[in-house]
Design a protein around this motif. Structure first.
Motif, PDB file in Angstrom:
ATOM      1  N   ALA A   1       0.834  -1.195   0.000  1.00 61.57           N
ATOM      2  CA  ALA A   1       0.000   0.000   0.000  1.00 61.57           C
ATOM      3  C   ALA A   1       0.876   1.255   0.000  1.00 61.57           C
ATOM      4  O   ALA A   1       2.056   1.211   0.320  1.00 61.57           O
ATOM      5  CB  ALA A   1      -0.911  -0.001   1.220  1.00 61.57           C
ATOM      6  N   THR A   2       0.240   2.352  -0.354  1.00 62.95           N
ATOM      7  CA  THR A   2       0.963   3.618  -0.472  1.00 62.95           C
ATOM      8  C   THR A   2       1.704   3.987   0.806  1.00 62.95           C
ATOM      9  O   THR A   2       2.811   4.522   0.768  1.00 62.95           O
ATOM     10  CB  THR A   2      -0.007   4.746  -0.844  1.00 62.95           C
ATOM     11  N   ASN A   3       1.101   3.691   1.938  1.00 64.26           N
ATOM     12  CA  ASN A   3       1.684   4.082   3.216  1.00 64.26           C
ATOM     13  C   ASN A   3       2.622   3.040   3.814  1.00 64.26           C
ATOM     14  O   ASN A   3       3.172   3.259   4.894  1.00 64.26           O
ATOM     15  CB  ASN A   3       0.582   4.384   4.229  1.00 64.26           C
ATOM     16  N   ASP A   4       2.785   1.915   3.133  1.00 65.28           N
ATOM     17  CA  ASP A   4       3.622   0.838   3.678  1.00 65.28           C
ATOM     18  C   ASP A   4       5.113   1.136   3.507  1.00 65.28           C
ATOM     19  O   ASP A   4       5.535   1.679   2.486  1.00 65.28           O
ATOM     20  CB  ASP A   4       3.314  -0.491   2.986  1.00 65.28           C
TER      21      ASP A   4
ATOM     22  N   GLN B   1      15.661  -0.464   6.452  1.00 69.33           N
ATOM     23  CA  GLN B   1      14.270  -0.098   6.187  1.00 69.33           C
ATOM     24  C   GLN B   1      14.242   0.997   5.131  1.00 69.33           C
ATOM     25  O   GLN B   1      15.126   1.847   5.087  1.00 69.33           O
ATOM     26  CB  GLN B   1      13.629   0.399   7.476  1.00 69.33           C
ATOM     27  N   GLY B   2      13.209   0.964   4.277  1.00 70.15           N
ATOM     28  CA  GLY B   2      13.110   1.998   3.262  1.00 70.15           C
ATOM     29  C   GLY B   2      11.708   2.144   2.719  1.00 70.15           C
ATOM     30  O   GLY B   2      10.838   1.301   2.969  1.00 70.15           O
ATOM     31  N   TYR B   3      11.511   3.211   1.943  1.00 69.21           N
ATOM     32  CA  TYR B   3      10.212   3.451   1.310  1.00 69.21           C
ATOM     33  C   TYR B   3      10.331   3.351  -0.217  1.00 69.21           C
ATOM     34  O   TYR B   3       9.482   2.742  -0.876  1.00 69.21           O
ATOM     35  CB  TYR B   3       9.676   4.818   1.692  1.00 69.21           C
ATOM     36  N   LYS B   4      11.373   3.953  -0.764  1.00 67.08           N
ATOM     37  CA  LYS B   4      11.587   3.870  -2.201  1.00 67.08           C
ATOM     38  C   LYS B   4      13.054   4.111  -2.525  1.00 67.08           C
ATOM     39  O   LYS B   4      13.835   4.478  -1.638  1.00 67.08           O
ATOM     40  CB  LYS B   4      10.716   4.878  -2.943  1.00 67.08           C
ATOM     41  N   THR B   5      13.418   3.859  -3.735  1.00 68.84           N
ATOM     42  CA  THR B   5      14.784   3.995  -4.290  1.00 68.84           C
ATOM     43  C   THR B   5      15.774   3.154  -3.508  1.00 68.84           C
ATOM     44  O   THR B   5      15.591   1.971  -3.331  1.00 68.84           O
ATOM     45  CB  THR B   5      15.213   5.466  -4.362  1.00 68.84           C
TER      46      THR B   5
ATOM     47  N   LEU C   1      19.443  -1.562   0.434  1.00 66.39           N
ATOM     48  CA  LEU C   1      18.088  -1.956   0.081  1.00 66.39           C
ATOM     49  C   LEU C   1      17.698  -1.215  -1.186  1.00 66.39           C
ATOM     50  O   LEU C   1      17.744   0.020  -1.228  1.00 66.39           O
ATOM     51  CB  LEU C   1      17.114  -1.607   1.218  1.00 66.39           C
ATOM     52  N   PHE C   2      17.341  -1.989  -2.199  1.00 72.94           N
ATOM     53  CA  PHE C   2      16.952  -1.417  -3.479  1.00 72.94           C
ATOM     54  C   PHE C   2      15.452  -1.603  -3.667  1.00 72.94           C
ATOM     55  O   PHE C   2      14.938  -2.726  -3.586  1.00 72.94           O
ATOM     56  CB  PHE C   2      17.711  -2.098  -4.617  1.00 72.94           C
ATOM     57  N   ILE C   3      14.768  -0.531  -3.958  1.00 71.19           N
ATOM     58  CA  ILE C   3      13.319  -0.570  -4.136  1.00 71.19           C
ATOM     59  C   ILE C   3      12.993   0.107  -5.463  1.00 71.19           C
ATOM     60  O   ILE C   3      13.258   1.301  -5.626  1.00 71.19           O
ATOM     61  CB  ILE C   3      12.598   0.158  -2.980  1.00 71.19           C
ATOM     62  N   PRO C   4      12.419  -0.627  -6.415  1.00 75.32           N
ATOM     63  CA  PRO C   4      12.081  -0.017  -7.708  1.00 75.32           C
ATOM     64  C   PRO C   4      10.925   0.957  -7.561  1.00 75.32           C
ATOM     65  O   PRO C   4      10.273   1.018  -6.523  1.00 75.32           O
ATOM     66  CB  PRO C   4      11.709  -1.223  -8.566  1.00 75.32           C
ATOM     67  N   ALA C   5      10.679   1.693  -8.623  1.00 78.02           N
ATOM     68  CA  ALA C   5       9.666   2.749  -8.583  1.00 78.02           C
ATOM     69  C   ALA C   5       8.271   2.223  -8.247  1.00 78.02           C
ATOM     70  O   ALA C   5       7.508   2.874  -7.535  1.00 78.02           O
ATOM     71  CB  ALA C   5       9.630   3.482  -9.926  1.00 78.02           C
TER      72      ALA C   5
END
Lengths: 118, 108
Positions: B28-31, B49-53, B62-66
């Protein structure tokens, strides 16, 4: 910082007796504490959520009368396994969230309690 | 709560880089995405921990795609002491629900 102290680290008890496990937040206030159970080679399973000053919330399938949870203060939550049976033998772990803003929200885990019921 | 899927096990050798990918299609958007490490008979320990990028700390990246539907934990130059179970979780200040985790075995 943000340490959760869990005691005892291990305990052996006889069938039919009760065992209390304590989790204390040492340097922060834990208004919420999560209790997990973990069987060998398996993942952590959430049992219940305790909130300071109110009744605990139990996950589906967890017997509230068997696993008594008390969260009497902002730094102490206890789990009592009542009338323990061998199938209750497991690794019990507590965890408290640390709210430092959503960008830095995190969870601190206790070191776990190995319960063996004989 | 978003369900996560990750490989059950991985093997590596000392000195290699290990990448563990986790799928969380229903995030979800807020996760937020968080990773924990657990040794036998110990409580889980926070890794990153991360949200994006991309997020990097002293022990991992930690890598997080768009689209945020997956994330990859990267452990540089693993050692024998990195043998453990690694859990990927998504949360938004709610309770942490653990998936199966990835059992990483590092060989000499």
């Amino acid at each position: 910082g943000a340490v959760v102290s869990q005691h005892p680290s291990w305990v052996i008890c006889k069938s039919g007796t009760s065992v209390k496990i304590e989790c204390r937040s040492l340097d922060f206030q834990a208004t919420t504490m999560f209790w997990y159970r973990q069987f060998p080679k398996q993942s952590l399973m959430l049992m219940a959520t305790s909130n300071e000053g109110s009744k605990a919330t139990y996950e589906q399938g967890v017997e509230k009368d068997k696993f008594l949870i008390n969260h009497a203060s902002l730094t102490l939550s206890t789990l009592t396994v009542t009338s323990a049976h061998p199938e209750d033998s497991s690794f019990y772990i507590c965890s408290a969230p640390r709210d430092r803003g959503l960008d830095n929200y995190g969870y601190t885990f206790g070191s776990g309690t190995r319960l063996t019921v004989v | 709560l978003a369900k996560t899927t990750q490989p059950i096990s991985m093997d590596s050798y000392e000195g290699q880089e290990v990448n563990i990918t986790c799928s969380h299609n229903n995030i979800a958007t807020n996760d937020y995405i968080t990773w924990y490490q657990q040794f036998p008979s110990q409580g889980p320990r926070f890794i990153i921990q991360g949200y994006k990028t991309k997020v990097t700390n002293e022990v991992a990246s930690l890598f997080i795609p768009a689209d945020r539907k997956s994330s990859t934990l990267s452990l540089p130059r693993v050692s024998l002491s990195d043998t453990a179970v690694y859990y990927c979780l998504v949360f938004n200040t709610d309770k942490l629900i653990f998936g199966t985790g990835t059992r990483l075995q590092v060989f000499p």
